[in-house]
Design a protein around this motif. Structure first.
Motif, PDB file in Angstrom:
ATOM      1  N   VAL A   1      -0.158  -7.318 -52.408  1.00 44.61           N
ATOM      2  CA  VAL A   1      -1.393  -6.863 -51.765  1.00 44.61           C
ATOM      3  C   VAL A   1      -2.565  -7.720 -52.214  1.00 44.61           C
ATOM      4  O   VAL A   1      -2.579  -8.271 -53.314  1.00 44.61           O
ATOM      5  N   ALA A   2      -3.582  -7.820 -51.335  1.00 48.43           N
ATOM      6  CA  ALA A   2      -4.719  -8.696 -51.611  1.00 48.43           C
ATOM      7  C   ALA A   2      -5.741  -8.054 -52.526  1.00 48.43           C
ATOM      8  O   ALA A   2      -6.472  -8.759 -53.241  1.00 48.43           O
TER       9      ALA A   2
ATOM     10  N   VAL B   1      -5.261   0.108 -53.849  1.00 47.20           N
ATOM     11  CA  VAL B   1      -6.078  -0.004 -52.634  1.00 47.20           C
ATOM     12  C   VAL B   1      -5.197  -0.436 -51.460  1.00 47.20           C
ATOM     13  O   VAL B   1      -4.904  -1.625 -51.302  1.00 47.20           O
ATOM     14  N   PRO B   2      -4.739   0.508 -50.630  1.00 47.76           N
ATOM     15  CA  PRO B   2      -3.908   0.127 -49.482  1.00 47.76           C
ATOM     16  C   PRO B   2      -4.722  -0.686 -48.479  1.00 47.76           C
ATOM     17  O   PRO B   2      -5.862  -0.337 -48.159  1.00 47.76           O
ATOM     18  N   TYR B   3      -4.130  -1.768 -48.001  1.00 44.26           N
ATOM     19  CA  TYR B   3      -4.776  -2.550 -46.947  1.00 44.26           C
ATOM     20  C   TYR B   3      -3.706  -3.157 -46.060  1.00 44.26           C
ATOM     21  O   TYR B   3      -2.821  -3.838 -46.566  1.00 44.26           O
ATOM     22  N   PRO B   4      -3.794  -2.901 -44.746  1.00 40.94           N
ATOM     23  CA  PRO B   4      -4.795  -2.054 -44.089  1.00 40.94           C
ATOM     24  C   PRO B   4      -4.651  -0.586 -44.491  1.00 40.94           C
ATOM     25  O   PRO B   4      -3.566  -0.162 -44.901  1.00 40.94           O
ATOM     26  N   PRO B   5      -5.726   0.199 -44.370  1.00 43.59           N
ATOM     27  CA  PRO B   5      -5.676   1.595 -44.824  1.00 43.59           C
ATOM     28  C   PRO B   5      -4.570   2.414 -44.171  1.00 43.59           C
ATOM     29  O   PRO B   5      -4.024   3.331 -44.802  1.00 43.59           O
TER      30      PRO B   5
ATOM     31  N   GLY C   1      -8.785  -0.932 -58.100  1.00 42.74           N
ATOM     32  CA  GLY C   1     -10.047  -0.550 -57.492  1.00 42.74           C
ATOM     33  C   GLY C   1     -10.726  -1.631 -56.677  1.00 42.74           C
ATOM     34  O   GLY C   1     -11.690  -1.350 -55.956  1.00 42.74           O
ATOM     35  N   ILE C   2     -10.243  -2.863 -56.763  1.00 40.78           N
ATOM     36  CA  ILE C   2     -10.881  -3.969 -56.035  1.00 40.78           C
ATOM     37  C   ILE C   2     -10.507  -3.910 -54.555  1.00 40.78           C
ATOM     38  O   ILE C   2      -9.330  -3.914 -54.200  1.00 40.78           O
ATOM     39  N   GLU C   3     -11.515  -3.853 -53.693  1.00 41.98           N
ATOM     40  CA  GLU C   3     -11.287  -3.902 -52.255  1.00 41.98           C
ATOM     41  C   GLU C   3     -11.022  -5.351 -51.847  1.00 41.98           C
ATOM     42  O   GLU C   3     -11.706  -6.257 -52.307  1.00 41.98           O
ATOM     43  N   PRO C   4     -10.028  -5.592 -50.994  1.00 40.93           N
ATOM     44  CA  PRO C   4      -9.715  -6.969 -50.617  1.00 40.93           C
ATOM     45  C   PRO C   4     -10.848  -7.621 -49.836  1.00 40.93           C
ATOM     46  O   PRO C   4     -11.450  -6.995 -48.966  1.00 40.93           O
TER      47      PRO C   4
END
Length: 361
Positions: free
Chosen positions: A165-166, A171-175, A197-200
């Protein structure tokens, strides 16, 4: 979670401004440990008249505590648990956060990547390919994106899949892939370079792609445009000396243009799992392909000689050049060149570029 005794010092060094993957490894090689490197950094920065803000101990300790709370394992480069194929790449992340079955990192792996707006036929092919490779005891690695990535992950859930994950490990991405990410963590493995906790962000995705390529013996592109992230992953795999494979498609379909381009440039044409196994020259379930990446960097000398510094600087310019070329033209030992480059980087005078190249900044 089993951690090295100096885990906090390692994480502090990794999180210190301007310390990237190459610099981290060279500092540890030069000074013998992360703790020793942290003690030496202020003096190195003063010599370069450059401000340096070391990551505080409480910040690193809080990050470790968060990882423990999330059930994640920290894998530090240079320790036995770190993925061996990834460790052989020059820009391997100094630390990885892993959630799930880390034993999957010991099995041979193949990356399956492709278009987010995948066709029904492309998704079906990716699913069947993932199932067949799983039955051949390969772990399927991908990036948790929509389309081809998701199809490959879902098909490989029962046999072993790794999602890179990026953003942070939580933090799931895409949500809308939160459920898929949870399933992979439960039966496979989720891996992240970024702290929890870091958003991609946009810059994180190419970095994620290098991990996907680095974990796998080969990368398969099922569908992808010429400038897509899938093609970036394939080109990184090629730079690492890994096998690059692509599924051909209609020249009328924009999603096939990237794959057809890769095949024209020398990628192996794939029509099924048998082609993948043949391309990887499998032997008893283990890929027997040559990897053209050195397993370790030269340990920098403790001090850069003034003559060596002048010689290396004279060869540098704003145009990126291979470090090996600097060693060849300077006639200096690789360790001395590495020391000069490390000092220049800490002084803010050097920038590192893809493919082991450096330039004056």
């Amino acid at each position: 979670m089993s951690l090295p005794a100096d885990a906090v010092a390692r994480l502090r060094l990794i999180r210190t401004d301007s310390i990237g993957p190459v610099t981290y490894r060279q500092l540890v090689a030069r000074f013998g440990s992360a703790e020793a490197a942290l003690h030496a950094l202020p003096d190195l920065a003063r010599r370069g008249n450059r401000p340096l803000h070391l990551c505080a101990s409480d910040v690193a300790e809080a990050e470790l505590a968060t990882a423990v709370r999330l059930g994640a394992t920290l894998l530090f480069i240079g320790t036995p648990d770190y993925p061996p194929l990834l460790a052989r790449t020059e820009t391997a992340p100094p630390v990885l956060f892993a959630h799930g079955d880390t034993a999957l990192l010991d099995r041979p792996a193949v990356a399956i990547v492709g278009a987010r707006n995948a066709s029904a036929a492309g998704s079906r092919f990716a699913r069947q390919l993932a199932i067949d490779l799983g039955e051949a005891d390969f772990v399927v690695v991908s990036g948790l994106a929509r389309g081809i990535d998701a199809a490959a992950h879902v098909a490989a859930l029962d046999r072993g899949t790794i999602a890179v994950v990026a953003g942070g490990i939580d933090v799931p991405y895409p949500p809308d892939h939160a459920d898929l990410m949870a399933k992979i963590a439960a039966t496979g493995l989720v891996v992240a370079e970024q702290a929890p906790g870091i958003e991609p962000q946009a810059r994180h995705f190419p970095r994620r792609n290098r991990i996907i390529a680095g974990l796998a013996a080969g990368t398969i592109v099922v569908e992808g445009a010429p400038k897509s992230g899938s093609l970036i992953t394939a080109r990184i795999a090629a730079e690492l000396g890994r096998e690059v494979m692509a599924v051909p498609g209609s020249p009328l379909d924009p999603r096939a243009q990237g794959c057809n381009l890769l095949i024209r440039e020398g990628a192996t044409l794939i029509q099924g799992a048998a082609d993948v196994l043949e391309a990887l020259h499998t032997l008893s379930g283990q890929p027997a392909l040559p990897l053209h990446v050195s397993e370790s960097m030269p340990a920098p000398a403790l001090v850069a000689e003034p003559d060596a510094r002048r010689a290396v600087i004279a060869l540098l310019s704003p145009t990126p050049v291979q470090v090996d070329e600097l060693v060849r033209q300077s006639g200096l030992p690789a360790a001395q060149v590495a020391t000069v480059l490390l000092d220049l980087e800490l002084e803010g005078a050097l920038a590192r570029h893809a493919g082991g190249r450096v330039a004056l900044s």
